[in-house]
Every structure is written in C-alpha cells, then in structure tokens.
Scaffold this motif. Sequence first.
Motif, PDB file in Angstrom:
ATOM      1  N   ASP A 209      -6.105  36.250  42.301  1.00 51.69           N
ATOM      2  CA  ASP A 209      -5.493  35.207  41.477  1.00 51.69           C
ATOM      3  C   ASP A 209      -4.328  35.776  40.694  1.00 51.69           C
ATOM      4  N   VAL A 210      -3.423  34.896  40.307  1.00 52.82           N
ATOM      5  CA  VAL A 210      -2.255  35.245  39.508  1.00 52.82           C
ATOM      6  C   VAL A 210      -2.062  34.149  38.470  1.00 52.82           C
ATOM      7  N   GLY A 211      -1.614  34.526  37.250  1.00 55.62           N
ATOM      8  CA  GLY A 211      -1.494  33.525  36.192  1.00 55.62           C
ATOM      9  C   GLY A 211      -0.433  33.867  35.166  1.00 55.62           C
ATOM     10  N   TYR A 212      -0.063  32.848  34.407  1.00 57.60           N
ATOM     11  CA  TYR A 212       0.887  33.001  33.287  1.00 57.60           C
ATOM     12  C   TYR A 212       0.315  32.278  32.072  1.00 57.60           C
ATOM     13  N   THR A 213       0.457  32.903  30.882  1.00 59.61           N
ATOM     14  CA  THR A 213      -0.034  32.307  29.641  1.00 59.61           C
ATOM     15  C   THR A 213       1.031  32.408  28.559  1.00 59.61           C
TER      16      THR A 213
END
Length: 294
Positions: A84-88
């Motif tokens: 998974d990959v994410g931005y916050t």
Amino acid sequence: MGTKRFLIASILGIAISLPSMAQIDDEISDFGVWTSVGIEKKINKKWGVELEGEFRSQDALNEVSRYSLGISTDYKLTSWLKADVGYTLLRDYTRGSTSLQWKKDVYDDDEYSWSEYELDDNADFWRTRHRVNVSLTGSVKIGRFKISLRERWQYTYQPEALYDKVEYDVIRYNIEDWGWAQEMMGLVEHDGYLWKVNEEGEAKKDTKRGKGSNVLRSRLQVAYDIKNAPFEPYASCEMYHDDGGLKKTRYTIGGDYKIAKKHAIGLYYRYQDFSGSDEGESTHIIGIGYNIKF
C-alpha cells in the motif's frame, strides 16, 4: 513586586528550571484520546482505496494535539502479501515554550561582574506537515490466529512556520558580590543568583525551519478470530526507527466489532514509549474508530 514583574520573574524561573523540569516530565505520562473515521472502497478483489480523518487530544483531553486527513490505496500481491501507498496532511499543535540564552559576560574596573542573557517567551502555534508512506504487509493464519508483519517507510516534511515570541533582556548577578544591592536594584533571587529582567519585552516573529524526516516502522500484530462472533481482538507492537536508532515503541491491545455487514467500530488502548529518544514523553492513549466499507 508589581504584577508584571512577578509574571516575568515566573517565566524566568521556568526557563532556568527547564533541565530539572525535563527530568520530572520524563516520569510523568500524558493521556490522550484519538478518534478516527475511515471509508474503504474495494475496486476489485485485489485493489482498494481508503480515506481516513483523525482527531487527537492530549493532556487529559484538555488540549487538541493534531488533526489529519489521509488517502491510501492497497494492492494484494499474493494471498499472503499486500502493498500500500498513502499520503496524509497533518496539522500539529506546538505548545509555547521559554528559553534562556547566554549573550556575554561583563566586567567593570572594580572587578564586579555580571552576565547578559536573552529570555525568549515563545507563543503556541500550529504547524502543517506532509507525509507519504509505502508499506508491505505479510500475514499468515495459524488455527484461529492471524499473525501479520508490516514494514512501512514513512517520509514527513514540515514546511517553514512562523510564530510569535517576546524577547526580554536579562542580567544575572553573583549573589556574593551584589547581595547588598538586591532590594535597591529590584533584583530577583533564583537558583543561587540574582536576576534583573527588562520588563519592556520586544515582540517579534520567529521561524521554525522546514525539515524532512525518514522513519521505518515495523509492526507485529496478532489477531484472534472468535468463532461466530462479530468481535475480533488483537495485540500489536510497533517500533519506529530513524537515523539515530529506535525513536519510539507503540504497544496496543484492542478489538474491532462489526455492527453491520459494512460498518465496524474499533476500540483500543495504546502505550507510546519514548524511552529511545527525546521526542516526547510516554503517553497513554484510548482510541476509538469508525469504519465503513463499500
């Protein structure tokens, strides 16, 4: 002593006492509540996306410490491995602080000496952070137990931030040499010295420089599938490492409860141990989350 002078003297006392106060703070654990709402959408059998908002409090619920909004996507590589990959986007609250800085020592012809300092009274402020992460999670089932290991690389960038502060000129005198002038000069005795604070401080803007940080997060989790029950308990341990070594460790116990086919509530207790760094004080946390799946 006037009210204004008393307040400034109190700030000075706090600034001078910071080292000893820090030792006391290391023994005092904070308490906070973290709440979150997550929305998950399965695109197909292997690919999904999630949107999550989070709100955190600290200091026994008396202070908001952070709120954030994140988006992520995950892909099932095999039956046991997921990426998974994410931005916050995060907004963090920074408490006001005081600092006392030495400027120079002064000597006169009569061999009397004193030292000049600068006392900074920094205001509270909010700061934005941008965070991206990439993870691999492997999992295996042993009976009704599910064991998973997640390795996550996390990069956080904090842009430059402005905050308000007030600067005071301070003079420190040796009590042996200047005790006779204490009352006449209005000197304040503290920590074995006599102090004189210029009550007319200068209001200024200061800048916290932007910086980036890399962290490797390793989480081992064990969950138990209770037969014919909507509740699944779990326990986990997560370690944070940066260039300086172990940064902090999170110990969590909790459970997820399905209230409907696509709705679940999570409740957990978490202990954050900062014994490996000076990033903060150890924290007790109660977490509540609500999750919707489409």
